[in-house]
Design a protein around this motif. Sequence first.
Motif, PDB file in Angstrom:
ATOM      1  N   GLY A   1       0.713  -1.246  -0.071  1.00  0.00           N
ATOM      2  CA  GLY A   1       0.108  -0.105   0.045  1.00  0.00           C
ATOM      3  C   GLY A   1       0.831   1.151  -0.132  1.00  0.00           C
ATOM      4  N   ILE A   2       0.311   2.284   0.604  1.00  0.00           N
ATOM      5  CA  ILE A   2       0.877   3.672   0.419  1.00  0.00           C
ATOM      6  C   ILE A   2       0.579   4.341   1.620  1.00  0.00           C
ATOM      7  CG2 ILE A   2      -0.976   4.720  -1.000  1.00  0.00           C
ATOM      8  CD1 ILE A   2       1.407   6.641  -2.191  1.00  0.00           C
TER       9      ILE A   2
ATOM     10  N   ARG B   1     -11.929   9.585  -2.901  1.00  0.00           N
ATOM     11  CA  ARG B   1     -11.398  10.082  -1.488  1.00  0.00           C
ATOM     12  C   ARG B   1      -9.912  10.224  -1.546  1.00  0.00           C
ATOM     13  NH1 ARG B   1     -14.663   5.882   2.663  1.00  0.00           N
ATOM     14  NH2 ARG B   1     -16.689   6.118   1.634  1.00  0.00           N
ATOM     15  N   VAL B   2      -9.452  10.828  -0.712  1.00  0.00           N
ATOM     16  CA  VAL B   2      -8.047  11.042  -0.915  1.00  0.00           C
ATOM     17  C   VAL B   2      -7.174   9.898  -0.970  1.00  0.00           C
ATOM     18  CG1 VAL B   2      -5.901  12.097   0.292  1.00  0.00           C
ATOM     19  CG2 VAL B   2      -8.150  13.041   0.583  1.00  0.00           C
ATOM     20  N   GLY B   3      -7.775   8.937  -0.033  1.00  0.00           N
ATOM     21  CA  GLY B   3      -7.003   7.348  -0.256  1.00  0.00           C
ATOM     22  C   GLY B   3      -7.029   6.810  -1.723  1.00  0.00           C
ATOM     23  N   HIS B   4      -8.142   6.952  -2.389  1.00  0.00           N
ATOM     24  CA  HIS B   4      -8.586   6.469  -3.744  1.00  0.00           C
ATOM     25  C   HIS B   4      -7.512   7.038  -4.595  1.00  0.00           C
ATOM     26  CE1 HIS B   4     -12.649   5.756  -2.362  1.00  0.00           C
ATOM     27  NE2 HIS B   4     -12.020   4.734  -2.347  1.00  0.00           N
ATOM     28  N   LEU B   5      -7.334   8.452  -4.491  1.00  0.00           N
ATOM     29  CA  LEU B   5      -6.424   9.031  -5.352  1.00  0.00           C
ATOM     30  C   LEU B   5      -4.778   8.860  -5.147  1.00  0.00           C
ATOM     31  CD1 LEU B   5      -6.308  11.106  -7.857  1.00  0.00           C
ATOM     32  CD2 LEU B   5      -5.812  12.984  -5.863  1.00  0.00           C
ATOM     33  N   TYR B   6      -4.610   8.647  -4.116  1.00  0.00           N
ATOM     34  CA  TYR B   6      -3.104   8.108  -3.820  1.00  0.00           C
ATOM     35  C   TYR B   6      -2.845   6.750  -4.148  1.00  0.00           C
ATOM     36  CZ  TYR B   6      -1.002  12.025  -0.919  1.00  0.00           C
ATOM     37  OH  TYR B   6      -0.662  13.080  -0.684  1.00  0.00           O
TER      38      TYR B   6
ATOM     39  N   LYS C   1      -0.339   5.512  -7.195  1.00  0.00           N
ATOM     40  CA  LYS C   1       0.756   4.462  -6.746  1.00  0.00           C
ATOM     41  C   LYS C   1       0.630   3.422  -7.617  1.00  0.00           C
ATOM     42  CE  LYS C   1       3.811   2.582  -3.875  1.00  0.00           C
ATOM     43  NZ  LYS C   1       5.446   3.090  -3.711  1.00  0.00           N
ATOM     44  N   PHE C   2      -0.355   2.753  -7.602  1.00  0.00           N
ATOM     45  CA  PHE C   2      -0.479   1.394  -8.322  1.00  0.00           C
ATOM     46  C   PHE C   2      -1.035   1.388  -9.605  1.00  0.00           C
ATOM     47  CE2 PHE C   2      -0.954   0.897  -3.442  1.00  0.00           C
ATOM     48  CZ  PHE C   2       0.265   0.072  -3.390  1.00  0.00           C
ATOM     49  N   LEU C   3      -1.953   2.259 -10.108  1.00  0.00           N
ATOM     50  CA  LEU C   3      -2.261   2.343 -11.580  1.00  0.00           C
ATOM     51  C   LEU C   3      -1.695   3.388 -12.598  1.00  0.00           C
ATOM     52  CD1 LEU C   3      -6.152   2.020 -10.327  1.00  0.00           C
ATOM     53  CD2 LEU C   3      -4.540   0.033 -11.029  1.00  0.00           C
ATOM     54  N   GLY C   4      -0.849   4.265 -11.748  1.00  0.00           N
ATOM     55  CA  GLY C   4      -0.234   5.087 -12.683  1.00  0.00           C
ATOM     56  C   GLY C   4      -0.751   6.136 -13.157  1.00  0.00           C
ATOM     57  N   LEU C   5      -2.088   6.697 -12.206  1.00  0.00           N
ATOM     58  CA  LEU C   5      -2.693   7.583 -12.712  1.00  0.00           C
ATOM     59  C   LEU C   5      -1.775   9.026 -12.703  1.00  0.00           C
ATOM     60  CD1 LEU C   5      -5.873   8.653 -13.223  1.00  0.00           C
ATOM     61  CD2 LEU C   5      -5.876   8.956 -10.986  1.00  0.00           C
ATOM     62  N   ASP C   6      -1.860   9.755 -13.863  1.00  0.00           N
ATOM     63  CA  ASP C   6      -1.361  10.786 -14.159  1.00  0.00           C
ATOM     64  C   ASP C   6      -2.032  11.846 -14.757  1.00  0.00           C
ATOM     65  OD1 ASP C   6       2.022  11.659 -14.644  1.00  0.00           O
ATOM     66  OD2 ASP C   6       0.733  12.706 -15.811  1.00  0.00           O
ATOM     67  N   ARG C   7      -2.410  13.092 -14.056  1.00  0.00           N
ATOM     68  CA  ARG C   7      -3.272  13.921 -14.597  1.00  0.00           C
ATOM     69  C   ARG C   7      -2.965  15.421 -14.071  1.00  0.00           C
ATOM     70  NH1 ARG C   7      -7.688  13.491 -18.273  1.00  0.00           N
ATOM     71  NH2 ARG C   7      -8.359  15.859 -18.654  1.00  0.00           N
ATOM     72  N   CYS C   8      -2.432  16.159 -15.188  1.00  0.00           N
ATOM     73  CA  CYS C   8      -2.066  17.509 -14.722  1.00  0.00           C
ATOM     74  C   CYS C   8      -3.118  18.556 -14.595  1.00  0.00           C
ATOM     75  CB  CYS C   8      -0.925  17.841 -15.746  1.00  0.00           C
ATOM     76  SG  CYS C   8       0.008  19.497 -15.166  1.00  0.00           S
ATOM     77  N   SER C   9      -4.402  18.207 -14.235  1.00  0.00           N
ATOM     78  CA  SER C   9      -5.346  18.956 -13.804  1.00  0.00           C
ATOM     79  C   SER C   9      -6.017  18.821 -12.444  1.00  0.00           C
ATOM     80  CB  SER C   9      -6.447  18.375 -15.080  1.00  0.00           C
ATOM     81  OG  SER C   9      -6.231  18.672 -16.380  1.00  0.00           O
TER      82      SER C   9
ATOM     83  N   ARG D   1      -6.911  18.313  -5.765  1.00  0.00           N
ATOM     84  CA  ARG D   1      -5.709  17.671  -5.723  1.00  0.00           C
ATOM     85  C   ARG D   1      -5.520  17.142  -7.160  1.00  0.00           C
ATOM     86  NH1 ARG D   1      -3.976  15.941   0.080  1.00  0.00           N
ATOM     87  NH2 ARG D   1      -6.051  16.510   1.302  1.00  0.00           N
ATOM     88  N   TYR D   2      -3.985  16.786  -7.494  1.00  0.00           N
ATOM     89  CA  TYR D   2      -3.947  16.292  -8.881  1.00  0.00           C
ATOM     90  C   TYR D   2      -2.603  15.200  -8.673  1.00  0.00           C
ATOM     91  CZ  TYR D   2      -0.541  19.824  -9.869  1.00  0.00           C
ATOM     92  OH  TYR D   2       0.266  20.794  -9.838  1.00  0.00           O
ATOM     93  N   PRO D   3      -2.715  14.066  -9.414  1.00  0.00           N
ATOM     94  CA  PRO D   3      -1.592  13.055  -9.307  1.00  0.00           C
ATOM     95  C   PRO D   3      -0.527  13.224 -10.569  1.00  0.00           C
ATOM     96  CG  PRO D   3      -3.327  11.872 -10.109  1.00  0.00           C
ATOM     97  CD  PRO D   3      -3.964  13.450 -10.139  1.00  0.00           C
ATOM     98  N   ILE D   4       0.682  13.159 -10.238  1.00  0.00           N
ATOM     99  CA  ILE D   4       1.722  13.388 -11.240  1.00  0.00           C
ATOM    100  C   ILE D   4       2.764  12.092 -11.233  1.00  0.00           C
ATOM    101  CG2 ILE D   4       3.515  14.901 -12.061  1.00  0.00           C
ATOM    102  CD1 ILE D   4       1.064  16.067 -12.854  1.00  0.00           C
ATOM    103  N   VAL D   5       2.765  11.388 -12.076  1.00  0.00           N
ATOM    104  CA  VAL D   5       3.676  10.112 -12.345  1.00  0.00           C
ATOM    105  C   VAL D   5       4.931  10.861 -12.977  1.00  0.00           C
ATOM    106  CG1 VAL D   5       4.061   8.013 -13.047  1.00  0.00           C
ATOM    107  CG2 VAL D   5       1.866   8.532 -11.999  1.00  0.00           C
ATOM    108  N   LYS D   6       4.734  11.511 -14.089  1.00  0.00           N
ATOM    109  CA  LYS D   6       5.657  11.836 -14.765  1.00  0.00           C
ATOM    110  C   LYS D   6       5.938  13.503 -14.779  1.00  0.00           C
ATOM    111  CE  LYS D   6       5.703   8.015 -17.988  1.00  0.00           C
ATOM    112  NZ  LYS D   6       5.634   7.719 -19.545  1.00  0.00           N
ATOM    113  N   PRO D   7       6.862  13.817 -13.870  1.00  0.00           N
ATOM    114  CA  PRO D   7       6.884  15.374 -13.719  1.00  0.00           C
ATOM    115  C   PRO D   7       7.334  16.072 -14.976  1.00  0.00           C
ATOM    116  CG  PRO D   7       8.199  14.338 -11.781  1.00  0.00           C
ATOM    117  CD  PRO D   7       7.831  13.245 -12.992  1.00  0.00           C
TER     118      PRO D   7
END
Length: 357
Positions: free
Chosen positions: A164-165, A294-299, A303-311, A321-327
């Motif tokens: 997990g994370i 929820r916040v846990g869903h996004l993290y 972490k595990f599904l590679g969700l990357d969204r600059c929005s 919030r927004y998740p970034i895998v590739k800065p």
Amino acid sequence: LLLLLEATLLQLGSGSPPPFYNGFYYNNIMNDTDNGQDKVDYSSGPTLVVETSKDPVYSYSGANITLPCHYHYEPGPGAKPKIRIKWSKLRNDYTKEQGVMVAIGNTSVAFGDFKGRAHLRRASQHEASLVISDVRLKDDGKYRCEVISGLEDESDVVDLRLRGIVFPYQPPRGQYRLNFHEAKRACQDQGAILATFHQLFQAWSEGLDWCNAGWLADGTVQYPIRLPRKPCGGLHLAPGIRSYSPRPRHRRRFDAYCFSSMLRGEVFYLDRLTGMTLEEAKQSCQEAGAEIARVGHLYSAWKFLGLDRCSAGWLADGSVRYPIVKPRPNCGPAEPGVRTFGFPSKGRFGVFCYKER
């Protein structure tokens, strides 16, 4: 039901009841002597040995997992009484055990949250492995496999760890607003639980650096530091987990370190040209057959599904919030991570939705 099961293990003899030990009744073979003292007659024979996995067993939320346990006799098998098997979950400090299940022959009983989820696997004659289905976040921990054969009682411990994370969490009211019980609820509201020390340590070893002190599941307050600095314990301290030790659970207030595992569903992003308010965002997720994430869903999705969204998008707690895998430019710092805009009282954004499979 447990008392009834345990009471039927051995027929009680006449006279005073036998001693009670480890949740099972035993009959002692008593020999009267002239001085009135009782003596237990121990028969010699093969010794019972119980063995589990020496390495941790890893799993994730929603999976089915087997905790291995086998027993044998040394120097070899002999005529033995009926075997009783007991599985229990240990607390981190080993002071208390939570009953998981008890089995005698083909009869077994599971307890508490493990009802309907725990059973024995006996693929071989001397196997007592525990199968847990639909693994949950709080299943993470140490388990004792105990085998009782007549007067012999042996056990061994196996460690179940969920992949997990760990993420630090502050409520909308700001930093250091949560007592221990509020921290537990805050993590649960975000689809997570309070992290254990070994989960925080693992996150630190993978790069987590956060200068705010937060509650852990054992009631201690700690924080992970990779880069020592003056406001975070001082420059003279080596990297590591800083500890405040246990704190009064009702009175003292800190942040929380939450733990979430892999998802059973997916997180996706919705938006409109003009953006959405928080209430409009919730409605949009419902119309899509989902719920606002929820916040846990996004993290976990990051972490595990590679969700990357600059929005930026709304989450259930009112944060954006927004998740970034590739800065990349215009998407925050140079390190991967989940970026946050805090808890804006105004503004229009997209939304992250969560839908179970």
